[in-house]
Design an enzyme around this catalytic site. Structure first.
Site, PDB file in Angstrom:
ATOM      1  N   GLU A 251       0.638  -0.850   0.381  1.00 29.12           N
ATOM      2  CA  GLU A 251      -0.043   0.529  -0.035  1.00 29.12           C
ATOM      3  C   GLU A 251       0.771   1.351  -0.255  1.00 29.12           C
ATOM      4  O   GLU A 251       1.553   1.419   0.633  1.00 29.12           O
ATOM      5  CB  GLU A 251      -1.194  -0.187   1.716  1.00 29.12           C
ATOM      6  CG  GLU A 251      -2.092   1.181   0.868  1.00 29.12           C
ATOM      7  CD  GLU A 251      -2.859   1.667   2.530  1.00 29.12           C
ATOM      8  OE1 GLU A 251      -2.631   2.821   2.722  1.00 29.12           O
ATOM      9  OE2 GLU A 251      -2.818   0.756   3.310  1.00 29.12           O
TER      10      GLU A 251
ATOM     11  N   CYS B  97      -1.977   9.012   2.869  1.00 32.95           N
ATOM     12  CA  CYS B  97      -1.918   8.299   1.963  1.00 32.95           C
ATOM     13  C   CYS B  97      -3.021   8.610   1.060  1.00 32.95           C
ATOM     14  O   CYS B  97      -3.426   9.012  -0.272  1.00 32.95           O
ATOM     15  CB  CYS B  97      -2.306   6.626   1.836  1.00 32.95           C
ATOM     16  SG  CYS B  97      -1.381   5.878   2.935  1.00 32.95           S
TER      17      CYS B  97
END
Length: 454
Positions: free
Chosen positions: A226, A261
């Site tokens: 990720e 993120c």
């Protein structure tokens, strides 16, 4: 290893880093314990995780204070993170039994075909500092429920939080030999890549993720990444509540000091509503309180890493040299602590770093566009593919645009959010694989096919 408070630059404590010998010893502990942990009935493993959730709720003030002191996150946002982690744990507790139980897929004549799910083994979780609870529970909770042992490496910028996680997992009933913490910075992470682990799950930057992928590929074990994003957001011309949208999207860009993120990293606004939107956006950002993260009402705390201050200043200067206009912010604050003013730039374009390179800080560029076609083209212009958002009164219009953007998550009239029932996954340089949802439960097990005749 020194743990430094980014808001005061004071040394909180000093920790002893792991070395090759101590990491090897911890691995042997996990390898020995994993098989015993996998034999614990699934319902019992789930109940232990449910108890962990109760313990972090009971100790939320302790956990939030630790997180704020080492990471710089405003205290209320630290509390929010712990509560958000509990919401995700609730999903895993309520749904893991459903997705991990044996499945009979065919029963015909005297033949039964069945799928069972077995743990990967000992998995490595190299986690992130920006949301150590939220990012962590995406991995170590379903991994433990699935019968794996976990070698957990918190970021060097949130190690104390990592140790608190270990404390309460074990207090809840996770065995000593099913969860171990690796203490250290980059060197320790690199040593973990050399160990014979059964899966690697990393959250962090693209460059580090690529390096991990290359180093573990020969092991032929799962590797899930990720990574970062440069998440776009488009405000169309048919929106009504421009003030409310400006406030919501500013929060999407600046919450957690922009260190998310899926934070909004670039904004495109239809020319018909551009001026009003920018005016309302700047008003909202002007109202943010900057200060020591434990003070009441503080929205912008300290950045976690000192090096990021220079990076953000360089993005501002690059934009200004190429014709951008600075409406607010643009520099580090004088004095102690790693503080950067919330920054809004307009007259931006894709020749500027602020519109191309991940910022991971309280900075945003807002660009005027003439129609959906131009907005879509600009949204597509990125090496990343984590999330994308569209604000419009027309759902079909939003879906048409979002289907053209290669991102793992699409938002209509919302942004910067993650939901446990939905998969969290990246495209392109934002990584691959999925956490959360049923996909994130099954990411930590391997299916076995059973052909049973008789």
């Amino acid at each position: 290893m020194q743990v430094i408070n980014p808001a005061t630059e004071e040394i909180i404590t000093t920790l002893v880093e792991d070395n090759a010998e101590s990491l090897q010893a911890k691995l042997k502990t996990l390898q020995k314990g994993q098989k015993a942990w996998a034999r614990v009935p699934l319902k019992k493993r789930i109940s232990i995780i449910a108890q962990f959730s109760e313990l972090i709720a009971e100790n939320i003030e302790e956990l939030a204070a630790t997180l704020t002191s080492e990471m710089g996150k405003p205290l209320q946002q630290a509390r929010n993170e712990v509560n958000g982690a509990r919401a995700r744990i609730k999903y895993f507790v309520e749904n893991s039994q459903k997705y991990l139980k044996d499945e009979v897929v065919t029963r015909q004549d005297n033949l039964t075909e069945r799928i069972s799910y077995e743990p990967l083994g000992v998995i490595c979780n190299i986690s992130a500092w920006n949301y150590p609870f939220l990012v962590g529970v995406n991995v170590f909770i379903p991994a433990l429920i699935g019968g794996n042992a976990v070698f957990y490496k918190p970021s060097e910028f949130s190690t104390l939080t990592g140790q608190k996680i270990e404390k309460y997992l074990k207090k809840a009933g996770i065995p000593e030999d099913a969860f171990q913490v690796a203490i250290g910075a980059r060197e320790v992470g690199e040593q973990l890549l050399e160990l014979p682990l059964d899966g690697y799950f990393f959250t962090g930057s693209y460059r580090t993720g690529l390096s991990i992928y290359e180093k573990v590929a020969h092991k032929m074990v799962p590797c899930q990444l990720e990574l970062g994003g440069k998440d776009p957001l488009y405000v169309a011309d048919d929106v009504a509540d421009i003030k409310g949208i400006a406030a919501g999207t500013a929060d999407g860009a600046f919450y957690n000091n922009g260190q998310s993120c899926c934070a909004v990293e670039r904004i495109y606004v239809h020319e018909k509503v551009y001026d009003q939107y920018v005016e309302e956006f700047v008003k909202e950002v002007n109202g943010y309180k900057i200060g020591q993260p434990k003070e009441d009402g503080v929205y912008i705390g300290a950045l976690s890493r000192q090096s990021q201050l220079e990076f953000l200043e360089n993005q501002v200067q690059d934009a200004l040299k190429k014709g951008a206009k600075l409406l607010i912010g643009g520099k580090s604050l004088a004095g102690q602590g790693y503080f950067f003013e919330p920054t809004v730039l307009v007259d931006v374009n894709h020749k500027m770093s602020v519109m191309k390179d991940e910022s991971f800080g309280p900075i945003i560029g807002i660009m005027k566009v003439k129609d959906d076609k131009e907005a879509t083209k600009l949204m597509q212009d990125t090496e990343y593919g984590l999330t994308a958002a569209v604000y419009t009164a027309d759902k079909k219009r939003a879906e048409k645009i979002l289907k053209q953007v290669n991102a793992g998550t699409g938002y209509w009239n919302c942004c910067d959010r993650v939901s446990a029932p939905l998969p969290w996954s990246g495209r392109k340089n934002s990584g691959f694989g999925a956490t959360l949802s049923h996909a994130g439960i099954r990411a930590f097990v391997k299916p076995k096919a059973w052909h049973l005749r008789g």
